[in-house]
Design an enzyme around this catalytic site. Structure first.
Site, PDB file in Angstrom:
ATOM      1  CE  LYS A 290      39.397  42.617  36.307  1.00  0.00           C
ATOM      2  NZ  LYS A 290      40.702  41.937  36.230  1.00  0.00           N
ATOM      3  NE  ARG A 364      43.995  37.363  27.148  1.00  0.00           N
ATOM      4  CZ  ARG A 364      44.863  36.887  28.025  1.00  0.00           C
ATOM      5  NH1 ARG A 364      45.352  35.679  27.873  1.00  0.00           N
ATOM      6  NH2 ARG A 364      45.244  37.599  29.056  1.00  0.00           N
TER       7      ARG A 364
HETATM    8  N1  BES Z   1      42.044  44.464  32.529  1.00  0.00           N
HETATM    9  C1  BES Z   1      42.730  43.367  33.090  1.00  0.00           C
HETATM   10  C2  BES Z   1      44.219  43.603  33.277  1.00  0.00           C
HETATM   11  C3  BES Z   1      44.621  44.686  34.232  1.00  0.00           C
HETATM   12  C4  BES Z   1      45.029  44.378  35.506  1.00  0.00           C
HETATM   13  C5  BES Z   1      44.668  46.009  33.830  1.00  0.00           C
HETATM   14  C6  BES Z   1      45.434  45.367  36.370  1.00  0.00           C
HETATM   15  C7  BES Z   1      45.061  47.004  34.704  1.00  0.00           C
HETATM   16  C8  BES Z   1      45.459  46.689  35.970  1.00  0.00           C
HETATM   17  C9  BES Z   1      42.566  42.152  32.183  1.00  0.00           C
HETATM   18  O1  BES Z   1      41.381  42.096  31.479  1.00  0.00           O
HETATM   19  C10 BES Z   1      42.603  40.959  33.049  1.00  0.00           C
HETATM   20  O2  BES Z   1      41.738  40.815  33.855  1.00  0.00           O
HETATM   21  N2  BES Z   1      43.599  40.114  32.864  1.00  0.00           N
HETATM   22  C11 BES Z   1      43.744  38.938  33.635  1.00  0.00           C
HETATM   23  C12 BES Z   1      44.101  37.796  32.710  1.00  0.00           C
HETATM   24  C13 BES Z   1      44.038  36.458  33.341  1.00  0.00           C
HETATM   25  C14 BES Z   1      42.615  36.084  33.660  1.00  0.00           C
HETATM   26  C15 BES Z   1      44.630  35.456  32.386  1.00  0.00           C
HETATM   27  C16 BES Z   1      44.846  39.171  34.646  1.00  0.00           C
HETATM   28  O3  BES Z   1      45.800  39.885  34.352  1.00  0.00           O
HETATM   29  O4  BES Z   1      44.728  38.668  35.765  1.00  0.00           O
HETATM   30 MN    MN Z   2      39.823  41.221  32.552  1.00  0.00          MN
END
Ligand code: BES
Ligand code: MN
Ligand code: ZN
Length: 512
Positions: A290, A364
């Site tokens: 990230k 997931r």
């Molecule tokens: N934990 C994150 C989602 C999230 C984002 C929670 C902001 C709380 C606040 C999740 O694991 C994630 O990173 N999701 C990605 C998925 C993508 C890579 C398909 C996302 O939402 O960008």
């Molecule tokens: Mn994630």
């Protein structure tokens, strides 16, 4: 200095504020429309009531919920401060919403009076529409939720100079006509408030303290309430074939865990209800790392698991007449030499294979194995999972509603209604075959990411492939579990979202 709040009920008849020595206490009374006071409140205030119309006029106070006037050193009273809080409800947001939300009222009052160390509340509203004992219990819950603060890591040495010294113990006495009835009704609400507070603290804890093994230890404390807690370690999960959960955790020096909590409060042999939580104690994104900005918030990526633990604590504490399973997958998503790669293909516990596209789509994968395990082993009446699953749900719904995805209309309706009643609202999102196409993989049975569009929906479709025919609902709580707007009953970063919603779902439909 950590603040503790003690809430007690007492009889209105025993509340005397008009004779004796002056005390630094704060007295809270309620006014309806145009300063209407109940007969009891009038008697309690005596001559002091005479200044209120002028005070109200000066402050343009109309008695609306969410407004109040404060009078310091009020004449004819022994207390140091008198707060008159409005109790005229505004417009109802839905038929299911309460006429007057007593929990929010309690939170509001606590916010107004918070600096005092002794708070006396004359909870005698001008127009009781609700059952007074239940209303008093909700009020008490609101006080406790508002009073929550997380300052474990503030040593107090570097306090701002102008920061006011807050009392370390705040006593709140809620005076009602029938304190015994209020006490009886408050047991359940007290359990819920404690469950929410526990969930909040789990979310607020830093990720160096609350790594998977420590999270499992915290869940284990529920054993003292009669909850059976089983902790699966890495070797046991390997044996079971939980490869996708383990795949997410394999880049971390902190071992993964899966915790199954069982509360057997229902009839023997009755199908359990099941709650499943995503517990990523920190989500760096893994190899698909990230961006740095705001990454510290990813300590809250276990909000789903925190809710499940808080809920199980609430159900056990109030001895809910239900058989309930709480299952959480707890991992840390880190990059490293052993971390999983984009392109990896993993065999899930169900036997289905999945191609990893972006290692940041890890929730997931964790849920896939836990959902499969729970439906296969416990054959629950339904499964509700909670997960801070996608940033996309914030784009869709903001922080007002959690996303609801389900294969079952009845469960969806029940959750929707429980949401309106508790204020923890859910909004049902569409699912359907067209979205299935988006997660087809060239190399495996499915891929983890379906592209930029409909990100929350394709994520839900992956989960659905692991629930078999079980009635199931998925709540995407990425927008509600943390950093949500502050309310009368929540000033905490970790909100503990979902505990009240799911407790209500159980209480309204599944207790024998
Ligand atoms: N934990 C994150 C989602 C999230 C984002 C929670 C902001 C709380 C606040 C999740 O694991 C994630 O990173 N999701 C990605 C998925 C993508 C890579 C398909 C996302 O939402 O960008
Ligand atoms: Mn994630
Ligand atoms: Zn995540």
């Amino acid at each position: 200095m950590p603040q503790t709040v003690e809430v007690a009920f007492a009889s209105l008849a025993d509340l005397h504020v008009r004779e004796g020595e002056p005390r630094p206490d704060t007295l809270v009374v309620f006014a309806g429309e145009n300063m209407a006071l109940s007969a009891e409140t009038r008697t309690l205030l005596g001559a002091a009531a005479s200044v209120l119309p002028r005070a109200a006029e000066t402050a343009k106070f109309k008695g609306k919920v969410g407004s109040a006037i404060e009078i310091l050193a009020p004449g004819h009273l022994t207390v140091g401060k008198l707060i008159v809080a409005g109790a005229t409800p505004g417009k109802k947001s839905s038929p299911e919403a309460p006429e007057l939300d007593y929990a929010s009222l309690g939170g509001y009052v606590m916010g107004k009076a918070g600096g005092a160390s002794n708070i006396l509340v004359a909870l005698d509203l001008p127009a009781w529409k609700a059952d007074p004992a239940a209303a008093a219990a909700d009020f008490m819950m609101g006080v406790k939720l508002r009073a929550y603060n997380f300052d474990l890591y503030k040593t107090g040495k570097k306090k701002d100079k102008d920061e006011e010294e807050k009392p370390s113990l705040v006593k709140v006495t809620i005076c009602v006509a029938d304190p015994d009835a209020a006490r009886g009704a408050s047991l359940g609400r007290d359990a819920i408030a404690d469950g929410v507070r526990f969930a909040r603290s789990l979310v607020n804890e830093p990720p160096n303290v609350l790594f998977p093994v420590e999270f499992a230890n915290r869940a284990k404390t529920l054993e003292k309430l009669g909850v059976e807690v089983e902790i699966l370690d890495v070797a046991e999960m390997k044996k079971l074939g939980m490869n996708t959960l383990l795949g997410v955790g394999q880049g971390s020096a902190n071992d993964s865990r899966c915790v199954v909590m069982r509360w057997n409060g229902g009839k023997a042999g009755e199908k359990p209800v099941a709650f499943v939580g995503k517990g990523v104690t920190f989500d760096t994104g893994g190899i698909s790392i990230k961006p740095a900005g705001g990454m510290e918030d990813m300590k809250g990526d276990m909000g789903g698991a925190a809710c499940v633990v808080g809920l199980m604590q609430a159900l056990a504490t109030r001895k809910a007449k239900v058989n309930a399973i709480g299952a959480i997958g707890i991992v840390e998503n880190m990059p490293g030499g052993k971390a999983q790669r984009p392109g990896d293909i993993v065999t899930t516990m169900s036997g289905q294979t999945i191609e990893i596209i972006n290692t940041d789509a890890e929730g997931r994968l964790v849920l896939a194995d836990v959902l499969w395990y729970v439906q296969d082993k416990y054959k629950p009446a339904f499964m509700v999972d909670l997960a801070t699953l996608t940033g996309a749900i914030l784009v869709s719904l903001g922080q007002e509603y959690a996303g609801l995805f389900s294969n079952n209309d009845e469960l969806s309706e029940r959750l929707t209604k429980a949401g309106l009643a508790t204020g923890e609202k859910v909004w049902r999102m569409p699912m359907g075959p067209a979205y299935e196409k988006m997660i087809e993989s060239k190399f495996a049975d499915m891929k983890t990411v379906g592209g930029r569009h409909a990100g929350s929906i394709t994520a839900a479709h992956i989960l659905q492939r692991f629930v078999n025919d079980t009635p199931w609902a998925h709540l995407d709580i990425a927008g509600t579990a943390m950093a949500s707007p502050q309310t009368d009953i929540n000033q905490s970063w970790g909100s503990g979202w979902g505990v009240r919603l799911l407790d209500r779902l159980v209480a309204d439909h599944y207790e024998s």
